[in-house]
Scaffold this active site. Structure first.
Site, PDB file in Angstrom:
ATOM      1  N   SER A  39     108.559  54.198  99.957  1.00  0.00           N
ATOM      2  CA  SER A  39     107.385  55.251 100.182  1.00  0.00           C
ATOM      3  C   SER A  39     107.980  56.572 100.588  1.00  0.00           C
ATOM      4  O   SER A  39     107.938  57.695 100.107  1.00  0.00           O
ATOM      5  CB  SER A  39     106.620  54.978 101.340  1.00  0.00           C
ATOM      6  OG  SER A  39     105.899  55.956 101.876  1.00  0.00           O
ATOM      7  N   PHE A  54     106.259  67.211  96.493  1.00  0.00           N
ATOM      8  CA  PHE A  54     106.305  65.867  96.049  1.00  0.00           C
ATOM      9  C   PHE A  54     105.543  65.556  94.800  1.00  0.00           C
ATOM     10  O   PHE A  54     105.592  64.395  94.464  1.00  0.00           O
ATOM     11  CB  PHE A  54     105.779  64.964  97.150  1.00  0.00           C
ATOM     12  CG  PHE A  54     106.181  65.249  98.511  1.00  0.00           C
ATOM     13  CD1 PHE A  54     105.513  65.338  99.662  1.00  0.00           C
ATOM     14  CD2 PHE A  54     107.724  65.538  98.678  1.00  0.00           C
ATOM     15  CE1 PHE A  54     105.750  65.695 100.899  1.00  0.00           C
ATOM     16  CE2 PHE A  54     108.090  66.019  99.991  1.00  0.00           C
ATOM     17  CZ  PHE A  54     107.399  65.981 101.170  1.00  0.00           C
ATOM     18  N   TRP A  78     109.225  57.990  97.470  1.00  0.00           N
ATOM     19  CA  TRP A  78     108.386  58.933  96.627  1.00  0.00           C
ATOM     20  C   TRP A  78     108.138  60.305  97.362  1.00  0.00           C
ATOM     21  O   TRP A  78     107.613  61.070  96.481  1.00  0.00           O
ATOM     22  CB  TRP A  78     106.908  57.935  97.089  1.00  0.00           C
ATOM     23  CG  TRP A  78     105.681  58.726  96.442  1.00  0.00           C
ATOM     24  CD1 TRP A  78     105.054  58.275  95.123  1.00  0.00           C
ATOM     25  CD2 TRP A  78     104.539  59.554  96.823  1.00  0.00           C
ATOM     26  NE1 TRP A  78     103.986  58.892  95.044  1.00  0.00           N
ATOM     27  CE2 TRP A  78     103.796  59.763  96.151  1.00  0.00           C
ATOM     28  CE3 TRP A  78     104.813  59.975  98.224  1.00  0.00           C
ATOM     29  CZ2 TRP A  78     102.864  60.594  96.351  1.00  0.00           C
ATOM     30  CZ3 TRP A  78     103.717  61.105  98.400  1.00  0.00           C
ATOM     31  CH2 TRP A  78     102.735  61.151  97.646  1.00  0.00           C
ATOM     32  N   HIS A  79     108.161  60.368  98.465  1.00  0.00           N
ATOM     33  CA  HIS A  79     108.130  61.846  99.211  1.00  0.00           C
ATOM     34  C   HIS A  79     109.213  62.791  98.677  1.00  0.00           C
ATOM     35  O   HIS A  79     108.920  63.990  98.465  1.00  0.00           O
ATOM     36  CB  HIS A  79     108.186  61.647 100.439  1.00  0.00           C
ATOM     37  CG  HIS A  79     106.913  61.189 101.282  1.00  0.00           C
ATOM     38  ND1 HIS A  79     106.510  60.019 101.450  1.00  0.00           N
ATOM     39  CD2 HIS A  79     105.837  62.088 101.584  1.00  0.00           C
ATOM     40  CE1 HIS A  79     105.467  59.880 101.785  1.00  0.00           C
ATOM     41  NE2 HIS A  79     104.832  61.098 102.243  1.00  0.00           N
ATOM     42  N   GLY A  80     110.262  62.133  98.379  1.00  0.00           N
ATOM     43  CA  GLY A  80     111.388  63.018  97.708  1.00  0.00           C
ATOM     44  C   GLY A  80     112.549  62.377  97.386  1.00  0.00           C
ATOM     45  O   GLY A  80     112.831  61.278  97.816  1.00  0.00           O
TER      46      GLY A  80
END
Lengths: 356, 477
Positions: free
Chosen positions: B322, B477, B325-327
């Site tokens: 996760s 993102f 996923w953000h960066g």
């Protein structure tokens, strides 16, 4: 659906009315005088017949508020200008842009009014300031003074950061603004034509709305000030390498001095140069604006005087830490005007003493 | 096109007018309006990347139908893999290629091998992390036989590209959103009014609070070496408020916009700063992403129905993914790992996490809840230092300065105190309305009271709203 649209429209209408009241009473939106173009001189002044008085505000919360008055000649000054034959005292005149226009400070705090008090009211002072004015406009303003039979004993011109860059056009470059000094490849110089802005009726009507004035004039600033706002209202950056190495700028400045002397041959010319205030806050050692060196060089050759504000401004800033401009805007505050007046008074006092 | 922009203010009424003028009995025409408007909305950013959305839509529309028709598990799996490869492949190339290459080069340099540089100079398409996950959930649900494929390509394409939630969520499930594109929509004035209220509140959070806090946060994180402990702590808290207001504000505007078109999107934030544990926090923050990872990563890994060690591993893996996923940065991986660690105590104790808003009780209970909420916010804020800082070194530098520098020095704390009060003021307002979907859900109030509050919000936006049009944080993102 119709009911929903009607209610929404009614809310928008009531909100607009409420906002009108709010931006007249609680947070007054800026009032600015209405400009008029004087074709004869190629200059824009203000029209006192349309609105002679108002309150200028800046900042989203109108943190800065000051009254203005447009005199009979169309400049922000409480007193009207009179011709030489009707004056008894020596005359000190300042030309400049929005700093000399003085909307951001109270009339009594303007550099020329402070100067007058510091010179014990022994001199009359006129201030001809118009936002955006550059070197070319100073030529037109001096011609205007001559035509009005107003001969200053001392004529001071305020030079700000970026004035040189925006005042001088390259020969193969389209003039970015009116009244630029164009230096051609063959070494000749000329003044580009003035540009009048025709009055637009819908804009005049829009100005009657406090909400519109707030959105257009006040709301382009970050409400909490700080670096983002400073960046938005900072003066144009000086291109130090270009100014020092490109002879066109010195040539343009010399052209301006010569032209002014043509219109006002007996007037003593003084150039008041702003400090690189941005350099103070970036903790750099204070150095004058790049234009200062060029002005100094030309003045030595052509017999004018320069007053650089780097030392008085930096000394004040270093001693007190107090800013010389507003949190939300880069224009001088009243402290800066006072310091400038003190420096100028010291420089021009001997010039006024010798005046007939 | 930002929600807080003049162009959107002109775009939305036009779309609203065309959409409802198409008529409630002409479903396909309404869907066509949505599709064209959505492509125009996205194309405003960069028209080149429309091809990616169209590719994802085409592949998953076809794959969905093919999976449904296929009888053999192997064939179904292969088709699912095709969808995964297409969507995750796009994500991998545009978002993670340079990250993985740089990480591999760094790893090789540790053993003395210098690999040649191999970076791709590509722009990250806005919203790619959101719509790829949305379409992936569609094909996975069909594979799991939890959903039937959509036969109408227009409805499906409109579902994928629906502009209010296209670029920053909520990440919608097909079973919730897709049926709304296959049934006629009736104009509901109450829903539309509620939508406008939610948009207004979202706008206040975004332009008044988030964008103004951003200036202070930028100073804090760029100049942390010059600040003291108090300023750094408050700067981190300011970022936690900025992020919340920015993202939840966007979600509110997205949900509100959808309501204007008669479409209900799922709730994405449920007052996360009132959570009494980190486990509860993650059921209130970015709900659509959390549930996506729960349903499509965590549960397939076994969830909690495995050994303790495996359960812990599952939690940490999910949170780190996760984070990624953000960066595409190790900062985000560490941020994810920290949050995973935060949730372990509750996982191991298997406590039922109570919602403080549901409790009524003694002063002691209130005090305990307040302490727990404060603890939750403190833990979350600490993890956000990694989220916000540009590099790992800057993250650790920030923390080191915060801990070792004298807490009070000659630094001017005025702005920090003001912004902290603003943040606490927002939380106070939300606390008063915590039983409602958002703080401006005030349909129950009298007409003059509602209109007064709307007027107040509008004036606050005019006077205090930042006008430099900052992008939403989650756009990156």
């Amino acid at each position: 659906m119709k009911h929903f649209i009607l209610r929404l429209s009614l809310f928008v209408l009531l909100l607009s009315i409420g906002a009108e009241v709010f931006f007249r009473v609680i947070i007054p939106a800026r009032e600015a005088p209405i400009a008029v173009f004087q074709t004869e001189f190629g200059l824009e002044t203000y029209d006192p017949s349309q609105q002679a008085d108002g309150v200028f505000t800046s900042g989203r919360r109108a943190q800065q508020r000051s009254a203005w008055h447009i005199n009979a000649q169309g400049w922000n000054q409480r007193t009207d200008f009179v011709a030489d034959t009707k004056r008894q005292k020596p005359l000190a005149v300042m030309l400049g842009d929005s700093y000399v226009e003085g909307f951001y400070i109270s009339p009594d705090a303007h550099v020329m009014q402070v100067l007058k008090r510091q010179l014990d009211h022994q001199v009359d002072v006129y201030q001809l300031g118009k936002s955006g004015s550059g070197l070319g406009h100073f030529i037109r303003m001096s011609k205007y003074l001559a035509a009005k039979q107003i001969t200053p004993t001392v004529l001071t011109m305020l030079i700000n950061r970026g004035d040189f860059l925006s005042s001088v056009a390259r020969p193969n470059q389209k003039a970015m603004r009116d009244s630029q000094i164009v230096v051609k490849d063959d070494g000749s110089t000329e003044l580009s034509p003035p540009k009048s802005k025709p009055a637009v009726t819908w804009r005049r009507w829009l100005r009657k709305s406090a909400l519109a004035r707030y959105l257009i004039w006040n709301a382009n600033l970050n409400p909490f000030g700080g670096t983002a706002d400073m960046a938005a209202n900072r003066g144009r950056p000086s291109a130090a390498p270009n100014l020092r190495s490109d002879p066109r700028y010195a040539q343009a400045f010399s052209y301006m001095v010569a032209a002014i002397k043509t219109h006002l041959p007996t007037t003593k010319l003084v150039f008041l140069v702003d400090a690189d205030r941005e350099g103070f806050t970036m903790n750099q050692s204070p150095t004058p604006l790049p234009a200062s060196a060029i002005i100094s060089q030309v003045c030595a050759r052509m017999g004018c005087q320069q007053v650089d504000l780097t030392t008085p401004f930096y000394t004040h800033w270093q001693t007190t830490g107090a800013p010389l401009n507003f949190d939300h805007d880069y224009h001088w505050n009243e402290t800066a005007y006072r310091l400038a007046a003190t420096a100028l008074a010291k420089a021009i006092r001997p010039l006024l003493v010798t005046a007939p | 096109m930002l929600f807080n922009s003049l162009s959107f203010a002109l775009f939305l009424p036009v779309v609203f007018g065309l959409y409802w003028a198409a008529g409630t009995h002409r479903l396909r025409l309404q869907n066509l309006v949505v599709l064209v408007a959505s492509y125009a909305f996205y194309g405003f950013w960069d028209a080149r990347f429309l091809s990616l959305i169209i590719l994802s839509s085409l592949v998953d529309f076809w794959v969905g139908k093919a999976i449904h028709r296929a009888n053999h598990t192997t064939q179904r799996k292969r088709l699912l893999w095709l969808s995964c490869l297409t969507n995750l492949g796009m994500l991998g190339i545009f978002k993670y290629f340079n990250f993985f290459v740089d990480s591999a080069r760094d790893a090789l340099s540790l053993i003395g091998y210098t690999a040649p540089p191999m970076a791709l100079e590509i722009i990250l398409p806005v919203g790619i992390s959101f719509y790829t996950f949305q379409t992936l959930s569609y094909t996975i649900d069909i594979y799991r036989r939890q959903l039937s494929p959509e036969e109408d390509p227009l409805a499906f394409f409109a579902f994928v590209s629906f502009f209010p939630q296209l670029v920053a969520g909520p990440i919608e499930r097909a079973r919730d959103l897709l049926p709304q594109f296959t049934k006629p929509r009736q104009f509901d004035p109450q829903l539309a009014s509620e939508g406008l209220r939610q948009m207004l509140f979202g706008l206040v959070k975004k332009v008044v609070i988030a964008d103004n806090l951003a200036i202070l946060v930028e100073t804090s994180f760029n100049e942390y070496a010059q600040l003291d402990g108090v300023a750094l702590a408050l700067g981190a808290f300011a970022f936690s408020i900025q992020l919340y207001c920015d993202f939840s504000g966007y979600s509110d505007m997205a949900i509100g916009t959808a309501k204007l078109l008669g479409i209900r999107l799922s709730r994405n934030f449920a007052y996360p700063y009132f959570a009494t544990s980190m486990r509860a926090f993650w059921r209130r923050w970015h709900i659509s992403l959390s549930t996506w990872f729960r349903d499509y990563v965590y549960i397939p890994l076994g969830g909690v129905r495995v050994t303790t060690a495996r359960a812990i591993t599952n939690v940490l893996v999910v949170f780190m993914v996760s984070g990624l996923w953000h960066g595409a940065s190790w900062n985000f991986v560490i941020w994810g790992f920290l949050n995973g660690v935060y949730t372990l105590p509750a996982l191991l104790k298997d406590r039922t996490v109570a919602n403080a808003a549901d409790r009524s009780g003694s002063f002691t209970r209130v005090a305990i809840d307040a302490a727990r909420m404060t603890r939750t916010v403190a833990l979350w804020t600490f993890s956000l230092i990694f989220f916000r800082a540009d590099t790992l070194a800057a993250s650790f530098g920030y923390i080191k300065h915060m801990v070792t520098t004298p807490w009070l020095s000659t630094v001017d704390h005025h702005d920090y105190v003001v912004m902290t009060c603003v943040g606490l003021g927002l939380l106070a307002v939300e606390w008063l309305n915590r039983s409602r979907p958002h703080a401006l859900s005030i349909a129950h109030l009298s007409g003059w009271m509602r209109w007064s509050l709307y007027t107040l919000c509008c004036l606050v936006i005019l006077v205090f709203g930042a006008v430099d049009g900052r992008d939403f944080v989650y756009f990156q993102f």
